[in-house]
Every structure is written in structure tokens, then in C-alpha cells.
Design a protein around this motif. Structure first.
Motif, short mmCIF file in Angstrom:
data_model
loop_
_atom_site.label_atom_id
_atom_site.label_comp_id
_atom_site.label_asym_id
_atom_site.label_seq_id
_atom_site.Cartn_x
_atom_site.Cartn_y
_atom_site.Cartn_z
N LEU A 276 32.37 47.99 37.60
CA LEU A 276 32.85 46.81 36.91
C LEU A 276 31.87 45.65 37.06
O LEU A 276 31.82 44.76 36.23
CB LEU A 276 34.22 46.40 37.46
N GLY A 277 31.07 45.69 38.13
CA GLY A 277 30.09 44.64 38.33
C GLY A 277 29.04 44.62 37.24
O GLY A 277 28.42 43.58 36.97
N PHE A 278 28.83 45.76 36.60
CA PHE A 278 27.84 45.82 35.52
C PHE A 278 28.23 44.90 34.38
O PHE A 278 27.39 44.37 33.66
CB PHE A 278 27.72 47.26 35.02
N PHE A 279 29.55 44.72 34.21
CA PHE A 279 30.02 43.86 33.13
C PHE A 279 29.48 42.44 33.25
O PHE A 279 29.36 41.73 32.26
CB PHE A 279 31.56 43.77 33.17
N THR A 280 29.22 42.01 34.46
CA THR A 280 28.84 40.62 34.66
C THR A 280 27.35 40.39 34.55
O THR A 280 26.89 39.26 34.63
CB THR A 280 29.31 40.12 36.04
N ALA A 281 26.57 41.46 34.39
CA ALA A 281 25.12 41.30 34.25
C ALA A 281 24.82 40.53 32.98
O ALA A 281 25.35 40.81 31.92
CB ALA A 281 24.45 42.68 34.20
N GLY B 74 41.02 41.97 29.04
CA GLY B 74 42.18 41.34 29.67
C GLY B 74 41.75 40.41 30.79
O GLY B 74 42.31 39.32 30.96
N LEU B 75 40.74 40.82 31.56
CA LEU B 75 40.23 39.98 32.63
C LEU B 75 39.54 38.73 32.07
O LEU B 75 39.73 37.62 32.58
CB LEU B 75 39.26 40.76 33.50
N LYS B 76 38.74 38.91 31.02
CA LYS B 76 38.08 37.77 30.40
C LYS B 76 39.11 36.78 29.85
O LYS B 76 38.95 35.55 29.97
CB LYS B 76 37.14 38.25 29.29
N SER B 77 40.15 37.30 29.25
CA SER B 77 41.20 36.45 28.72
C SER B 77 41.93 35.72 29.85
O SER B 77 42.26 34.53 29.73
CB SER B 77 42.19 37.29 27.90
N LEU B 78 42.18 36.43 30.95
CA LEU B 78 42.85 35.82 32.10
C LEU B 78 42.02 34.67 32.67
O LEU B 78 42.56 33.62 33.01
CB LEU B 78 43.09 36.89 33.18
N ALA B 79 40.71 34.87 32.75
CA ALA B 79 39.83 33.81 33.24
C ALA B 79 39.88 32.60 32.32
O ALA B 79 39.96 31.45 32.78
CB ALA B 79 38.40 34.33 33.36
N GLN C 227 40.09 29.90 35.87
CA GLN C 227 39.40 30.36 37.06
C GLN C 227 38.10 31.07 36.70
O GLN C 227 37.94 31.58 35.59
CB GLN C 227 40.31 31.27 37.88
N ASP C 228 37.19 31.13 37.65
CA ASP C 228 35.87 31.72 37.43
C ASP C 228 36.00 33.22 37.16
O ASP C 228 36.63 33.95 37.94
CB ASP C 228 34.99 31.49 38.65
N GLU C 229 35.42 33.68 36.05
CA GLU C 229 35.55 35.09 35.69
C GLU C 229 34.91 36.01 36.71
O GLU C 229 35.45 37.06 37.05
CB GLU C 229 34.91 35.32 34.31
N GLY C 230 33.73 35.62 37.22
CA GLY C 230 33.07 36.45 38.22
C GLY C 230 33.91 36.63 39.46
O GLY C 230 33.98 37.73 40.03
N LEU C 231 34.55 35.56 39.90
CA LEU C 231 35.39 35.63 41.08
C LEU C 231 36.62 36.50 40.82
O LEU C 231 37.00 37.34 41.66
CB LEU C 231 35.83 34.22 41.51
N GLU D 78 37.86 40.02 42.66
CA GLU D 78 39.23 40.25 43.13
C GLU D 78 39.78 41.55 42.53
O GLU D 78 40.48 42.31 43.21
CB GLU D 78 40.12 39.06 42.72
N LEU D 79 39.48 41.80 41.26
CA LEU D 79 39.95 43.01 40.61
C LEU D 79 39.32 44.25 41.24
O LEU D 79 40.01 45.24 41.53
CB LEU D 79 39.62 42.97 39.12
N VAL D 80 38.01 44.20 41.48
CA VAL D 80 37.32 45.33 42.10
C VAL D 80 37.91 45.64 43.47
O VAL D 80 38.10 46.80 43.85
CB VAL D 80 35.80 45.05 42.21
N ALA D 81 38.23 44.58 44.24
CA ALA D 81 38.82 44.78 45.56
C ALA D 81 40.16 45.50 45.46
O ALA D 81 40.51 46.33 46.30
CB ALA D 81 39.00 43.43 46.26
#
Length: 249
Positions: A159-164, A225-230, A235-239, A243-246
């Protein structure tokens, strides 16, 4: 599951993250059921493919992604977005046709299925309030394919790849495709091998396409859904992604 603390203890945001994590973990379920039906596993499926097919799969996938990126976007001016079940029905029919034709038919069907998958992902992006014709969102749609496939032991790190972040230019888009293609090639190789299972033919092709379409639709709903939630929570999307990955781990 490790305890996760949000900077703002917003119970609504926490609940949404839990739902997204649950959705992510359950996305591969239909694929695993189909592969159990055809008698495949992540370790054995690729070995079923002829060596020339395996060696050319990455190039074929990159070409399919390049074609799909333009075709899916252009089609939005002709055909409106469709419900998930319609997209699954269409790719199921394509898989049946490909499986009926054996490995040659499955290879011919591949670019059409990739285009349909990308178009379905674009539709989910639009459903969450994003413009699929925006260059950045086009790249976000492609990033959905970068998640480890349904057969991988994914701990959520993909999921971290999404933020590149890459420059939003033609070169940037092509560069993203070259990064996504190797991972997607492995997934599509497993798909091809499963849908050309002896005897089953069209039945296997239909079932595999249905399951893989369901998988990427679910992953797209997690991503957007995560982008929309941010966006809605401020709140910061990366953060939030961390939290989602955890929660997935």
C-alpha cells in the motif's frame, strides 16, 4: 493487532479505517476459492505456462497497460460508468472466451481484460468524487495494480507504493507503467495458467476473470476510499495510510 493512535481521536475515522482494512483482507477470498476449484497455487501456477509465454509476459503486460490507459479514458466519453456487477459480468464473458481458446485465446483476451479492469477502477475513483481524466487520478488508478496480487503473502507494505510521487507528465505516466508491469505480470501469469486448466477451459476462464475483477474492484475501493476519507476528515493521507497498513498487518 498493534495499537494505533491517531493524532485526532476521531472515532468515525477509526471506524472507517477498520472497515477499509477488513475489506482489504477479504479482497482475495473469491480468487482463492476459484484456484482451489482449478487445483492451483501461487507456487505452481506460473510453472504451468510455456517458457516463451513466461518470458514474454512482462512485455505483454506493459503493452496492455499502455493500451488500456488510453482506451479506458477515451471510452468514458462514449459509455458511462457501470455497476461492479456489470464489469464482473463483462470480464467473465471475456475470460470464458479466452479459456475456450486455450493459452492463445487467453493471451489474446489479456489486453481487453486489463482495459476493462482499469475502466472499472476509474469508475470507482469517480464514485468517490475524483476525476478519472485528471492526470494525477489516472496515475492513482494505475497504482491499484501495484498492490501485491491475491496469491501473494502481502503484509500491507505494498500500500505504501500508492504514496510514491512522480512528475505528472507523459514520461511520469510511462515510468509508472514500467514499475507496475512486473508485479501485474506475475498476477496475470497466474490468471492465465488458472484459466487454461485442462478440461475446464471456458468455465475456468470465466471463474478466474470474475474473481480477479472482484479483487481489483475491492482494492480500488480501499485505495480511493482512503483518499476520500483523508479529504473529508482533513487528516493527512499519508498518515492515514500508515494507520491502515498497521491494521492490515
Amino acid at each position: 493487532m498493534q495499537e494505533v493512535l491517531l493524532p485526532v481521536k476521531d472515532t468515525t475515522v477509526i471506524a472507517q479505517l477498520d472497515l477499509l482494512a477488513k475489506r482489504y483482507r477479504g479482497a482475495a477470498g473469491p480468487v482463492m476459492q476459484v484456484l482451489s476449484f482449478v487445483g492451483g497455487s501461487a507456487e505452481t501456477l506460473l510453472a504451468r505456462l510455456p517458457a516463451p509465454v513466461r518470458s514474454g509476459l512482462e512485455g505483454a503486460t506493459e503493452k496492455a497497460l499502455l493500451t488500456a490507459t488510453g482506451a479506458a479514458t477515451r471510452s468514458r466519453h462514449v459509455i458511462g460508468d457501470r455497476p461492479d456487477w456489470v464489469n464482473r459480468a463483462l470480464t467473465t464473458a471475456m475470460g470464458a472466451a479466452g479459456g475456450f481458446g486455450g493459452i492463445a485465446g487467453s493471451l489474446a483476451e489479456l489486453p481487453f481484460t486489463v482495459t476493462m479492469l482499469l475502466r472499472a477502477i476509474q469508475g470507482i475513483a469517480a464514485e468517490h468524487g475524483f476525476d478519472p481524466e485528471d492526470e494525477e487520478i489516472r496515475m492513482e488508478c494505475l497504482r491499484v495494480f501495484a498492490v501485491a496480487g491475491p496469491l501473494a503473502r502481502d503484509d500491507g507494505t505494498d500500500l505504501g507504493f500508492f504514496t510514491a510521487r512522480m512528475t505528472i507528465t507523459g514520461a511520469g505516466l510511462n515510468g509508472l507503467i514500467t514499475k507496475v508491469a512486473p508485479k501485474l505480470a506475475g498476477v496475470l501469469g497466474q490468471k492465465l495458467a488458472a484459466q487454461t486448466a485442462p478440461v475446464l477451459g471456458a468455465v475456468a476462464g470465466a471463474a478466474v476473470n470474475y474473481a480477479f475483477t472482484s479483487y481489483y474492484q475491492e482494492i480500488a475501493r480501499v485505495h480511493f476510499g482512503l483518499k476520500s476519507l483523508a479529504r473529508e476528515s482533513g487528516q493527512d493521507e499519508g498518515l492515514l495510510r500508515e494507520e491502515l497498513v498497521a491494521r492490515i498487518r
